[in-house]
Design a protein around this motif. Structure first.
Motif, mmCIF file in Angstrom:
data_model
loop_
_atom_site.group_PDB
_atom_site.id
_atom_site.type_symbol
_atom_site.label_atom_id
_atom_site.label_comp_id
_atom_site.label_asym_id
_atom_site.label_seq_id
_atom_site.Cartn_x
_atom_site.Cartn_y
_atom_site.Cartn_z
ATOM 1 N N ASP A 150 -77.612 -57.545 53.324
ATOM 2 C CA ASP A 150 -77.128 -56.935 52.096
ATOM 3 C C ASP A 150 -78.004 -55.716 51.794
ATOM 4 O O ASP A 150 -78.961 -55.424 52.519
ATOM 5 C CB ASP A 150 -77.108 -57.920 50.930
ATOM 6 C CG ASP A 150 -78.495 -58.463 50.566
ATOM 7 O OD1 ASP A 150 -79.508 -57.874 51.007
ATOM 8 O OD2 ASP A 150 -78.571 -59.471 49.850
ATOM 9 N N SER A 151 -77.657 -55.009 50.749
ATOM 10 C CA SER A 151 -78.364 -53.762 50.454
ATOM 11 C C SER A 151 -79.810 -53.989 50.038
ATOM 12 O O SER A 151 -80.600 -53.048 49.992
ATOM 13 C CB SER A 151 -77.624 -52.989 49.354
ATOM 14 O OG SER A 151 -77.459 -53.789 48.191
ATOM 15 N N TRP A 152 -80.188 -55.239 49.753
ATOM 16 C CA TRP A 152 -81.561 -55.535 49.369
ATOM 17 C C TRP A 152 -82.435 -55.827 50.590
ATOM 18 O O TRP A 152 -83.636 -55.545 50.577
ATOM 19 C CB TRP A 152 -81.593 -56.743 48.413
ATOM 20 C CG TRP A 152 -80.797 -56.529 47.175
ATOM 21 C CD1 TRP A 152 -79.547 -56.981 46.912
ATOM 22 C CD2 TRP A 152 -81.196 -55.774 46.029
ATOM 23 N NE1 TRP A 152 -79.121 -56.564 45.678
ATOM 24 C CE2 TRP A 152 -80.121 -55.820 45.106
ATOM 25 C CE3 TRP A 152 -82.344 -55.071 45.675
ATOM 26 C CZ2 TRP A 152 -80.158 -55.188 43.870
ATOM 27 C CZ3 TRP A 152 -82.391 -54.441 44.446
ATOM 28 C CH2 TRP A 152 -81.322 -54.500 43.561
ATOM 29 N N TYR A 154 -81.565 -54.994 53.941
ATOM 30 C CA TYR A 154 -81.385 -54.040 55.043
ATOM 31 C C TYR A 154 -82.347 -52.871 54.884
ATOM 32 O O TYR A 154 -82.455 -52.279 53.806
ATOM 33 C CB TYR A 154 -79.938 -53.543 55.038
ATOM 34 C CG TYR A 154 -79.631 -52.521 56.115
ATOM 35 C CD1 TYR A 154 -79.596 -52.873 57.449
ATOM 36 C CD2 TYR A 154 -79.360 -51.201 55.767
ATOM 37 C CE1 TYR A 154 -79.297 -51.945 58.432
ATOM 38 C CE2 TYR A 154 -79.050 -50.261 56.739
ATOM 39 C CZ TYR A 154 -79.027 -50.639 58.067
ATOM 40 O OH TYR A 154 -78.727 -49.711 59.034
ATOM 41 N N PRO A 156 -82.754 -49.273 55.863
ATOM 42 C CA PRO A 156 -81.914 -48.194 56.418
ATOM 43 C C PRO A 156 -82.632 -47.414 57.514
ATOM 44 O O PRO A 156 -83.830 -47.138 57.435
ATOM 45 C CB PRO A 156 -81.624 -47.307 55.201
ATOM 46 C CG PRO A 156 -81.794 -48.208 54.019
ATOM 47 C CD PRO A 156 -82.885 -49.168 54.400
ATOM 48 N N SER A 161 -77.243 -53.208 61.501
ATOM 49 C CA SER A 161 -76.298 -54.192 60.996
ATOM 50 C C SER A 161 -75.215 -54.419 62.035
ATOM 51 O O SER A 161 -74.453 -53.506 62.369
ATOM 52 C CB SER A 161 -75.671 -53.694 59.684
ATOM 53 O OG SER A 161 -74.762 -54.643 59.176
ATOM 54 N N ASP A 268 -69.883 -56.250 46.899
ATOM 55 C CA ASP A 268 -70.599 -55.093 46.368
ATOM 56 C C ASP A 268 -71.844 -54.721 47.150
ATOM 57 O O ASP A 268 -72.204 -53.552 47.226
ATOM 58 C CB ASP A 268 -70.978 -55.355 44.909
ATOM 59 C CG ASP A 268 -69.759 -55.424 43.997
ATOM 60 O OD1 ASP A 268 -68.655 -55.116 44.486
ATOM 61 O OD2 ASP A 268 -69.917 -55.786 42.815
ATOM 62 N N THR A 269 -72.516 -55.690 47.733
ATOM 63 C CA THR A 269 -73.809 -55.400 48.351
ATOM 64 C C THR A 269 -73.791 -55.467 49.867
ATOM 65 O O THR A 269 -74.838 -55.356 50.498
ATOM 66 C CB THR A 269 -74.876 -56.379 47.827
ATOM 67 O OG1 THR A 269 -74.497 -57.713 48.167
ATOM 68 C CG2 THR A 269 -75.032 -56.260 46.326
ATOM 69 N N VAL A 271 -73.663 -54.713 53.761
ATOM 70 C CA VAL A 271 -73.964 -53.614 54.674
ATOM 71 C C VAL A 271 -73.013 -53.752 55.851
ATOM 72 O O VAL A 271 -73.054 -54.745 56.582
ATOM 73 C CB VAL A 271 -75.429 -53.656 55.148
ATOM 74 C CG1 VAL A 271 -75.700 -52.553 56.167
ATOM 75 C CG2 VAL A 271 -76.370 -53.509 53.951
ATOM 76 N N GLN A 275 -72.880 -49.346 60.238
ATOM 77 C CA GLN A 275 -72.539 -48.344 59.232
ATOM 78 C C GLN A 275 -73.328 -47.049 59.414
ATOM 79 O O GLN A 275 -72.968 -46.026 58.844
ATOM 80 C CB GLN A 275 -72.764 -48.893 57.830
ATOM 81 C CG GLN A 275 -74.213 -49.047 57.396
ATOM 82 C CD GLN A 275 -74.328 -49.327 55.901
ATOM 83 O OE1 GLN A 275 -73.427 -49.899 55.290
ATOM 84 N NE2 GLN A 275 -75.438 -48.926 55.304
#
Length: 637
Positions: A150-152, A154, A156, A161, A268-269, A271, A275
């Motif tokens: 999730d965005s928490w 991962y 970047p 992913s 919503d979160t 990844v 991506q």
């Protein structure tokens, strides 16, 4: 197989570093030692890990992990030398963290000889535990290629992913009539969505909710009193809803894509898989979870054309990136290689569009404008000293000129004495070539320090300072194109059934001759390294058509037309008369037509693009006071 004993009191590696990025946790200096412009990946030898009682603490390799290792071994990135390696992969299975002992496996990682707290190590994890979004091992600074970020969790441009591995049987991309607009087929939907979904279906007959059949067979889904084979039923749906379930990355996503059902993703979160390289907006819609009630309106608003394009994109993305362990692994390695060697990166279109997509792309890292303040004039000359010196003096007054580089293409005649060269206030350098070849004008000389190159013949002395300065300004707006003055086009001859080189004054152009043209110095490098050798040899043997070859090259990469600057069309020698040039012009046109047909055959297609466009300075032809015009001296037709 060698046995490695891991005592129960063996030290662990540091816990996963949540602040890792490519710049603070990845040691790029490990890469490129062998001189290759690609990563080198090393796999640790297989070993059996046991505790002090002789009991195995790591299970045998799964089929999926074995396929990953085999793919790496047979890839262009594999190396058997750990001292040349850029990336290291542990040889024990970490795919399903429910199937190994967390403490003991973490101890085994720390026991690896090149571990160094996980630096430059790659750990695959396809099947994370339920309700978990990160691998629960002490992985330190290792890169995690995993499912369910999730965005928490991962990191970047550091982690990767991955999609959940999903072998789909009887896959077929055959197009069927899609009779259902929106379908929901998941079982593991979060409880907060179930009631909202049921309420929505009461007022919208376009929403079909498939549920588990009475026999609980995973091969079927039921709707009312009908029983449908799954996932084949997805072929009959236009849109498929993908909810956040027990895992953020859902097998339902890949099932929908495989059968061309466009995903509407409510998570919503999440990844998305790969991506970093995939433009998911080409294949899916993203709706905030609290906007679930808007999905029917969204589905109805999509045009038939876009539905067709997105459905085809879904099927293509599945085949290219998600259809097997091998393609998932190779894509992972390609992404890592792109990070380390960005100069060899794929274009956006290479990742996201089918081959021969016919669109346009810029090789200059997708830049749409150059901020260069000056250009280098590269003048090709042979023995016309007087016209060369006249041109040098004239160029020196162009404000945006940085340097003049003269390519002396006559190896048998020595350069004029230094005292005879024009004394100008700009830098002047001269290079004498070993052979008289037209390709010499496109060599990537180290002396060219500016992005912009103005390629000139030594007899192009009719252009004014304003025209050259304006031409450079136009190039700054279109740095991936050839921008210049003498224009030509190509036409199809129905009599000879071949292409014909055309120099008539028409509004339609497809080529800018490099006797007076601006282009990015990048194209010099591409010409020398990527232009087919057969074309370069043809150009040098015939001493003709190097400008056509360069136009083919740029258009083939960008799929864009060149840009003509200013209205001037006369570029011939003023001393010549038509009667003297008639025979020469006829032979010249035949030779140039032959080049176009030759190059088209070698390229395998006709890349040249025609355009009716010309860039002129603002106000140059209007009756305004001269002081209001920036480019006042622009030549006429």
């Amino acid at each position: 197989m060698q046995k490695v004993i891991i005592p129960s009191n063996s030290p662990l590696s540091l816990e996963r570093n949540n602040r890792c990025s490519y710049y603070n946790c990845f040691n790029v200096y490990r890469c490129g030692k062998s001189g290759d412009q690609r990563i080198q990946v090393y796999i640790y030898p297989l070993k059996q890990y046991i505790n002090e009682f002789g009991e195995p603490i790591i299970q045998h390799l799964s089929k999926e992990f074995y396929l990953i290792m085999q793919t790496v071994l047979h890839s262009k990135y594999y190396t058997s030398d750990p001292y040349n390696a850029c990336i290291f992969i542990p040889s024990f299975d970490t795919l399903a963290q429910n199937n190994f002992l967390v403490k003991e496996t973490s101890q085994a990682l720390n026991k690896l000889p090149y571990w160094h707290n996980g630096e430059n190590h790659l750990i695959f994890n396809f099947l994370p535990a339920q309700h978990s979004t990160v691998l629960k091992l002490a992985t330190g600074n290792a890169i995690i290629a995993g499912v369910g970020f999730d965005s928490w969790t991962y990191r970047p441009s550091f982690d990767l992913s991955l999609p959940p591995y999903l072998p789909i049987q009887n896959f077929s991309s055959a197009v069927e009539e899609r009779v259902w607009l929106v379908t929901s087929s998941q079982f593991n939907i979060h409880s907060s969505f179930i009631e909202k979904l049921k309420n929505l279906s009461k007022f919208n007959s376009e929403l079909i909710i498939l549920h588990n059949c009475s026999d609980s067979s995973p091969l079927f889904r039921c709707y009312k009193n009908f029983r449908y084979k799954y996932p084949d039923i997805l072929r009959k749906s236009v849109f498929c809803i993908i909810f956040r379930g027990n895992r953020l990355s859902q097998p339902a996503l890949l099932e929908a894509m495989a059968f061309g059902c466009i995903p509407i993703i409510l998570s919503d979160t999440v990844v998305m898989p790969f991506q970093e390289i995939i433009d998911w907006k080409r294949a899916a819609f993203f709706v905030l979870e609290h906007n679930l009630s808007e999905i029917i309106r969204l589905a109805k608003s999509v045009s038939v054309t876009r539905i067709y394009e997105m459905s085809a994109q879904c099927s293509w993305l599945y085949l290219k990136y998600f259809s097997s362990i091998e393609v998932i692994t190779n894509t992972t390695l390609d992404i890592l290689n792109q990070r380390v060697f960005p100069e060899n990166a794929h274009f956006y279109e290479d990742w996201n569009l089918k081959p021969n997509f016919g669109g346009s792309r810029s090789p200059l890292f997708l830049r749409t404008k150059s901020y260069s303040q000056s250009f280098t004039a590269v003048v090709l000359t042979y023995d016309r000293i007087d016209s060369l010196f006249f041109l040098i003096r004239k160029l020196s007054f162009v404000p945006s000129l940085s340097m003049i580089l003269v390519i002396w293409n006559n190896p048998r005649i020595p350069l004029p004495e230094k005292s005879k060269w024009p004394q100008i206030n700009k830098s002047l350098k001269v290079i004498q070539t070993d052979k008289n070849k037209l390709s010499n004008r496109f060599f990537p000389y180290k002396e060219i320090e500016t992005e912009a190159v103005l390629s000139l013949d030594d007899d192009i002395s009719m252009l004014t300072e304003d025209e050259l300065d304006f031409g450079f300004e136009v190039w700054r707006e279109f740095p991936d194109r050839i921008v210049g003055f003498p224009s030509r086009t190509h036409v199809w001859d129905n009599v000879t059934m071949s292409w014909k080189y055309e120099s008539e004054w028409t509004n339609e152009i497809s080529m800018i001759l490099t006797g007076a043209a601006f282009y990015h110095k990048y194209w010099n490098y591409v010409y020398m390294t990527s232009m087919p050798d057969e074309i370069k040899q043809w150009v040098d043997n015939h001493m003709n058509c190097e400008d056509i070859a360069m136009n083919f090259l740029v258009a083939n990469v960008t799929n864009k037309a060149p840009i003509k600057v200013a209205p001037r069309k006369k570029f011939k020698c003023p001393e010549c008369v038509n009667t003297e040039m008639l025979s020469a012009d006829l032979n010249h046109m035949l030779e140039r037509s032959k080049c176009i047909n030759k190059f088209e055959k070698i390229f395998g297609r006709m890349p040249l693009r025609k355009v009716e466009f010309r860039a002129d300075p603002v106000l140059y032809k209007d009756s305004f006071p001269a002081k209001l015009k920036r480019f006042k001296n622009v030549g006429n037709l």
